[in-house]
Design a protein around this motif. Structure first.
Motif, PDB file in Angstrom:
ATOM      1  N   MET A 129      -0.077  -8.143   4.256  1.00 34.27           N
ATOM      2  CA  MET A 129      -0.804  -7.716   3.069  1.00 34.27           C
ATOM      3  C   MET A 129      -1.708  -6.522   3.347  1.00 34.27           C
ATOM      4  O   MET A 129      -2.051  -5.775   2.428  1.00 34.27           O
ATOM      5  CB  MET A 129      -1.631  -8.880   2.513  1.00 34.27           C
ATOM      6  CG  MET A 129      -0.805  -9.999   1.899  1.00 34.27           C
ATOM      7  SD  MET A 129       0.295  -9.441   0.577  1.00 34.27           S
ATOM      8  CE  MET A 129      -0.882  -8.826  -0.617  1.00 34.27           C
ATOM      9  N   VAL A 130      -2.104  -6.318   4.594  1.00 34.06           N
ATOM     10  CA  VAL A 130      -2.911  -5.138   4.925  1.00 34.06           C
ATOM     11  C   VAL A 130      -2.150  -3.876   4.548  1.00 34.06           C
ATOM     12  O   VAL A 130      -2.703  -2.936   3.956  1.00 34.06           O
ATOM     13  CB  VAL A 130      -3.266  -5.129   6.424  1.00 34.06           C
ATOM     14  CG1 VAL A 130      -3.987  -3.833   6.803  1.00 34.06           C
ATOM     15  CG2 VAL A 130      -4.133  -6.335   6.777  1.00 34.06           C
ATOM     16  N   ASP A 131      -0.867  -3.842   4.878  1.00 35.07           N
ATOM     17  CA  ASP A 131      -0.059  -2.666   4.562  1.00 35.07           C
ATOM     18  C   ASP A 131       0.095  -2.486   3.053  1.00 35.07           C
ATOM     19  O   ASP A 131       0.131  -1.352   2.557  1.00 35.07           O
ATOM     20  CB  ASP A 131       1.315  -2.802   5.227  1.00 35.07           C
ATOM     21  CG  ASP A 131       1.209  -3.002   6.728  1.00 35.07           C
ATOM     22  OD1 ASP A 131       0.499  -2.219   7.376  1.00 35.07           O
ATOM     23  OD2 ASP A 131       1.817  -3.952   7.249  1.00 35.07           O
ATOM     24  N   ILE A 132       0.169  -3.593   2.317  1.00 32.22           N
ATOM     25  CA  ILE A 132       0.271  -3.519   0.851  1.00 32.22           C
ATOM     26  C   ILE A 132      -0.982  -2.872   0.269  1.00 32.22           C
ATOM     27  O   ILE A 132      -0.906  -1.955  -0.562  1.00 32.22           O
ATOM     28  CB  ILE A 132       0.461  -4.923   0.251  1.00 32.22           C
ATOM     29  CG1 ILE A 132       1.727  -5.600   0.787  1.00 32.22           C
ATOM     30  CG2 ILE A 132       0.452  -4.858  -1.271  1.00 32.22           C
ATOM     31  CD1 ILE A 132       3.007  -5.008   0.315  1.00 32.22           C
ATOM     32  N   TYR A 133      -2.161  -3.341   0.694  1.00 29.20           N
ATOM     33  CA  TYR A 133      -3.416  -2.807   0.162  1.00 29.20           C
ATOM     34  C   TYR A 133      -3.610  -1.350   0.563  1.00 29.20           C
ATOM     35  O   TYR A 133      -4.090  -0.535  -0.236  1.00 29.20           O
ATOM     36  CB  TYR A 133      -4.600  -3.656   0.637  1.00 29.20           C
ATOM     37  CG  TYR A 133      -4.672  -5.012  -0.018  1.00 29.20           C
ATOM     38  CD1 TYR A 133      -4.810  -5.140  -1.398  1.00 29.20           C
ATOM     39  CD2 TYR A 133      -4.590  -6.181   0.741  1.00 29.20           C
ATOM     40  CE1 TYR A 133      -4.873  -6.379  -1.999  1.00 29.20           C
ATOM     41  CE2 TYR A 133      -4.656  -7.430   0.136  1.00 29.20           C
ATOM     42  CZ  TYR A 133      -4.793  -7.533  -1.233  1.00 29.20           C
ATOM     43  OH  TYR A 133      -4.846  -8.761  -1.835  1.00 29.20           O
ATOM     44  N   ALA A 134      -3.238  -1.017   1.795  1.00 32.92           N
ATOM     45  CA  ALA A 134      -3.366   0.374   2.232  1.00 32.92           C
ATOM     46  C   ALA A 134      -2.439   1.270   1.422  1.00 32.92           C
ATOM     47  O   ALA A 134      -2.819   2.380   1.015  1.00 32.92           O
ATOM     48  CB  ALA A 134      -3.054   0.475   3.723  1.00 32.92           C
ATOM     49  N   GLU A 135      -1.230   0.811   1.162  1.00 36.88           N
ATOM     50  CA  GLU A 135      -0.270   1.585   0.376  1.00 36.88           C
ATOM     51  C   GLU A 135      -0.767   1.800  -1.052  1.00 36.88           C
ATOM     52  O   GLU A 135      -0.486   2.832  -1.668  1.00 36.88           O
ATOM     53  CB  GLU A 135       1.079   0.851   0.369  1.00 36.88           C
ATOM     54  CG  GLU A 135       2.206   1.619  -0.302  1.00 36.88           C
ATOM     55  CD  GLU A 135       3.541   0.898  -0.188  1.00 36.88           C
ATOM     56  OE1 GLU A 135       4.450   1.227  -0.971  1.00 36.88           O
ATOM     57  OE2 GLU A 135       3.671   0.005   0.671  1.00 36.88           O
ATOM     58  N   ALA A 136      -1.529   0.837  -1.582  1.00 39.81           N
ATOM     59  CA  ALA A 136      -2.073   0.954  -2.942  1.00 39.81           C
ATOM     60  C   ALA A 136      -3.276   1.883  -3.008  1.00 39.81           C
ATOM     61  O   ALA A 136      -3.769   2.170  -4.100  1.00 39.81           O
ATOM     62  CB  ALA A 136      -2.453  -0.428  -3.460  1.00 39.81           C
ATOM     63  N   GLY A 137      -3.770   2.329  -1.858  1.00 43.20           N
ATOM     64  CA  GLY A 137      -4.878   3.282  -1.833  1.00 43.20           C
ATOM     65  C   GLY A 137      -6.239   2.674  -1.575  1.00 43.20           C
ATOM     66  O   GLY A 137      -7.251   3.392  -1.620  1.00 43.20           O
TER      67      GLY A 137
END
Length: 653
Positions: A129-137
């Motif tokens: 989920m870290v990568d998901i949040y980072a991808e969302a900005g």
């Protein structure tokens, strides 16, 4: 000077709130929250989904306008969530990405603001989920620290030892603003009048005296003050003082007596970056692969295989997700609908009327996407192919059958319901990797039982029922091309269990299938496909790898004893599970030898669970799949879906 911050979680989809009560919630909870912000001058963080924000816009445009003005004047701060509150580690990557992008779009459209920080939904965290949040900005996340401390073995270490940044599956990391379950629960209790204000102030003062300089005073629901959603029969009464007024009085006294300085969440996160040396770490481990908030009863199975019919609902959501991908559907409307159907609140204390509405919405979206037709065309069952028959040898007592092909050797125990006595693959030199560890294998009396493979265990506590498939069978043997089918039928008072083992005679591959004929899901636990690893087949430490809501695999070293199936309490039957959102889980040793387990979440979104116990120089390692667990959200009824599990070898590099 000690500092503190507060984040309120707003959720009109809250499981126990009826649709007609939403205006009442806005009036009794959301307006007083904005007034509390004005009266105290504390820059609260306010977290809400895009869906909740959209509902408020339809029901009370004046609240939305007031909130927007307060955000622009920096009297409070918007904290992100996504379009819907979903349990990210249980949801496929594409859905998580869409959920976040749709949420950001709603914040920008309705508030003219894009949040910098996201609060992890239900504090159900995974590395992916870290990568998901980072991808969302997002520039940071809010996560509860108590179970992360357990995951990292830091429960007895000072809070200053906690990581400052959460590392994703690759090299991306995000700073973490830690919340605290004990602190927010204590504040709830004092506001409700369950404990005196003086006791609460002493609690906060003690935390400061112990060296805590950044206190997450409150990071939880707004709908529990001056309002009771009706979740429990014996809810606490409303405090006669008025709970929002009492909240203000408590904060004023804490500020005065503890000399607490209030920060916005973003300022608190920035302050931590200045005060602490950067420490980057993955925040999960095999002891807590998916940390969540609060005590052990709030584990990820709460949203996976409990509730009214979580197994079926998660399965059908996987079907809808696959259909959207296959037809290339890109409309925001369809993806919003899927995110809403994957909402956590549909899986807990959902009201009957809202549950019926959810069933209608599922049916409508399935019809629009022609899901049933797609599932028939892409049947999860085996397709017959041409191939050579396998040889079957029977021992002199008729107990063990040995099935041999050029690629594998499988021994089945007919006395124990087709339990796998041993399974060996050619690429492993025909050394058994899965099988049965007989009573006496381990010297400890704590492990002084037989550990079978391929079995079923059903327990219904309120009826004092325990069912297994460990009985004599006369199997039915059929050949379908290169698939050898060995099946047996078990009759129980609740229905019939059809168990089938399919052996691929042309490759290193077997399939286990469990069908529950005429069953209604009982109020109990149902665990199938229980596999026992043969410890002598592995060298060094083992590791599990799977995908938990992200794009890449997460790795968990089996360096601690764990048992996800151990009851967390008398009312909660388990403690954890893996997300396995792509239907795969692998276990291998330091030499790269292991097994790959695969299933179809769109046919049955079972929860993958693990037990690992070190025993001197050996170990007991078992994996199984749960179709039902027990907790306070469980309701009788619901569907038991057929489950198929593919077992393949992981070959040594």
């Amino acid at each position: 000077m000690p500092q503190g911050f507060i984040i309120f979680h707003l959720n009109l989809a809250f499981s126990s709130i009826a649709e007609e009560a939403r205006r009442d919630v806005i009036s009794k909870c959301y307006w007083p929250l904005l007034e509390l912000t004005k009266q105290t001058g504390i820059p609260f963080g306010i977290e809400l989904t895009g869906w909740t924000l959209n509902q408020i816009a339809e029901l009370d445009i004046d609240w939305l306008a007031c909130f927007r003005e307060m955000l622009q004047s920096r009297k409070c701060e918007l904290i992100g969530s996504g379009w819907s509150q979903i349990i990210g580690p249980l949801v496929p990557y594409a859905v998580n990405v869409r959920n976040q992008s749709l949420g950001v779009e709603a914040y920008r459209r309705l508030l003219g603001v894009v949040p910098n920080i996201a609060l992890v939904n239900e504090m159900a965290y995974s590395t992916g989920m870290v990568d998901i949040y980072a991808e969302a900005g997002y520039q940071g996340i809010v996560m509860d620290r108590d179970n992360v401390r357990l995951a990292l073995g830091l429960e007895h270490s000072p809070l200053s030892a906690m990581p400052t940044h959460a590392l994703g599956c690759g090299d991306k990391s995000l700073p973490v603003l830690w919340s605290d379950s004990i602190l927010f629960q204590r504040l709830q209790r004092v506001v409700h009048g369950d404990i005196p204000i003086a006791e609460y102030v002493s609690c906060v003062r003690r935390r400061i005296e112990q060296g805590e300089r950044m206190l997450p005073v409150y990071c939880n629901d707004a709908e529990i003050f001056d309002y009771r959603p009706g979740r429990f029969a014996a809810e606490s009464r409303l405090h006669p003082e008025g709970e929002w007024l009492r909240f203000e009085r408590v904060l004023t006294r804490v500020q005065r007596e503890c000399d607490l300085h209030w920060l916005s969440p973003s300022d608190a996160l920035a302050r931590l970056g200045v005060d602490k040396e950067k420490r980057v770490s993955r925040l999960s481990s095999v002891t807590q692969p998916i940390p969540v908030k609060k005590q052990a009863k709030y584990n990820v199975n709460r949203w996976a295989v409990t509730g009214r019919d979580d197994l079926w609902l998660n399965t059908v959501c996987h079907q809808l997700h696959r259909a959207l991908l296959e037809i290339g559907e890109d409309s925001s409307e369809s993806w919003r609908e899927l995110c809403e159907l994957w909402a956590s609140d549909l899986r807990t204390h959902i009201t009957e009327s809202r549950w019926q509405q959810a069933l209608y919405r599922v049916s409508a979206l399935k019809s629009r996407l022609a899901v049933d037709g797609r599932m028939q065309r892409q049947s999860c069952s085996v397709r017959p192919m041409q191939g050579e028959p396998a040889s079957i040898e029977r021992d002199e007592e008729g107990i063990l059958w040995t099935i041999t092909t050029p690629a594998l050797k499988l021994v089945l125990n007919l006395r124990r319901g087709l339990a796998i006595h041993s399974l060996a693959f050619k690429s492993h030199g025909f050394a058994a990797v899965i099988g049965t560890l007989s009573q006496g294998h381990f010297k400890s009396i704590e492990l002084g039982v037989d550990f079978y493979s391929g079995g079923v265990l059903i327990e219904i506590p309120n009826q004092r029922v325990r069912l297994t498939d460990l009985e004599w069978v006369t199997p039915r043997v059929e050949q379908f091309g290169n698939k050898l089918s060995i099946s047996a039928t078990f009759s129980f008072e609740f229905g019939v269990l059809l168990k089938t083992i399919l052996v691929d005679t042309a490759s290193e591959h077997i399939k286990l299938r469990y069908e529950f004929v005429e069953w209604t899901r009982p109020l109990g636990t149902i665990r199938v496909g229980k596999l026992t690893l043969m410890p002598e087949a592995f060298l060094g430490d083992l590791a599990v790898e799977c995908v938990n809501g992200g794009f890449e695999k997460e790795f968990f070293g089996l360096v601690h004893d764990v048992d996800y199936g151990r009851a967390a309490s008398m009312l909660v039957s388990s403690s954890s599970a893996f997300g396995c959102t792509d239907g795969r889980l692998a276990i291998s040793d330091t030499m790269g030898r292991g097994i790959q387990l695969e299933w179809h979440p769109e046919c049955c979104a079972a929860a993958a669970m693990l037990q690992h116990v070190k025993v001197h120089e050996s170990h007991l390692t078992r994996v199984w799949f749960s179709l039902a667990e027990l907790d306070d959200t469980s309701r009788p009824g619901g569907r038991l879906l057929p489950f198929e599990l593919d077992i393949k070898p992981i070959k040594k590099d």
